[in-house]
Design an enzyme around this catalytic site. Sequence first.
Site, short mmCIF file in Angstrom:
data_model
loop_
_atom_site.label_atom_id
_atom_site.label_comp_id
_atom_site.label_asym_id
_atom_site.label_seq_id
_atom_site.Cartn_x
_atom_site.Cartn_y
_atom_site.Cartn_z
N ALA A 61 0.92 -1.00 0.14
CA ALA A 61 0.15 0.00 0.08
C ALA A 61 0.99 1.07 0.01
CB ALA A 61 -0.73 0.03 1.38
N ASP A 62 0.36 2.31 -0.59
CA ASP A 62 1.11 3.72 -0.67
C ASP A 62 0.15 4.68 -0.39
OD1 ASP A 62 3.60 4.98 -0.62
OD2 ASP A 62 2.76 5.93 -2.66
N THR A 63 0.16 5.71 0.28
CA THR A 63 -0.58 6.73 0.48
C THR A 63 -0.22 8.13 0.26
OG1 THR A 63 -1.76 5.47 2.37
CG2 THR A 63 -2.36 7.86 2.24
N GLY A 98 -2.68 3.69 -2.96
CA GLY A 98 -2.87 2.52 -3.86
C GLY A 98 -2.75 1.43 -2.92
#
Lengths: 180, 180
Positions: A61-63, A98
């Site tokens: 995950a990436d924020t 994502g």
Amino acid sequence: MILASASPRRRAILEQLGVTFAVEPPDVEELEDGDPSELVVENALRKARDRARPGERVLGADTAVVVDGVAFGKPADIEAATELLRRLSGREHEVMSGIALCADGAERSDLAVTLVRFRELRDEDVDWYLATGEWRDHAGGYAIQKRGAALVDSIQGDYWNVVGLPVPALLALVPDLLRG
Amino acid sequence: MILASASPRRRAILEQLGVTFAVEPPDVEELEDGDPSELVVENALRKARDRARPGERVLGADTAVVVDGVAFGKPADIEAATELLRRLSGREHEVMSGIALCADGAERSDLAVTLVRFRELRDEDVDWYLATGEWRDHAGGYAIQKRGAALVDSIQGDYWNVVGLPVPALLALVPDLLRG
């Protein structure tokens, strides 16, 4: 499941849902430039791929906080944090995450977007928040789940996405997550 | 400040914001019938008044889940919880909180409303959630800050209002809250 992330927030969200998982922080070079919605998905994929192996499901995950079309990660220093908080004051920005799942060679990914409206911040509000030190470890320089709650007027979308891991998107990507 | 509430969620939100306060659960008869938006404000006032005394600021709050114009508090039993979760599935409902502050004879109050959209719940989702037992202690039969996160698709408004204490409304009511 393996969570390819060093983020204590992502871990806490999976624990809150009762999911059984192991943590393996990835070692990847993250993209920093480009279209924010593509950037976070690509970074999530890179993280999941880094830990992927046969017989395991790996979640990446990436924020990022997106304002005026620019993605902001963790501020480099207190000056950058100050500037960013002032920029977010009294208006709406987007939080984009994502997420990506690698399982036995197959890859699936998704994007979650939540709108966050900040309160009109006075100089003393910005100073108060900077003194908490929360800006250091959080994308966009604030933590909605901590003292940063006092900065936010309202949100539109998934709250957990703002914390760091979008829950409805994750349940769509991994339908048996809660019973896995 | 005195928090006139037995709710561990309200306590946790004030602690999260770094507010110094004491807890004194009120002993009042709560209204259960009537217009939900008036009901929660009236109940918040009753709670704050019950603990009010000279020289103290006393905060009361009341939260209800409102669907089809009817306010739901904590479900009486598992049958009521089951029926309510099925009713909330795949659609939007309102969470309303009244907050009230009594300070030296003066009273101020406000209402916060957040829209919550539930995911389309299958029978197995409802069974899974009922098995967590969370329905027992929460207005509307779910706890968004626990496993109930898996029931929610999106929200519109203040997240903390859904947990039990609206933060921006509270900051408007008590402007020096963070520095008090």
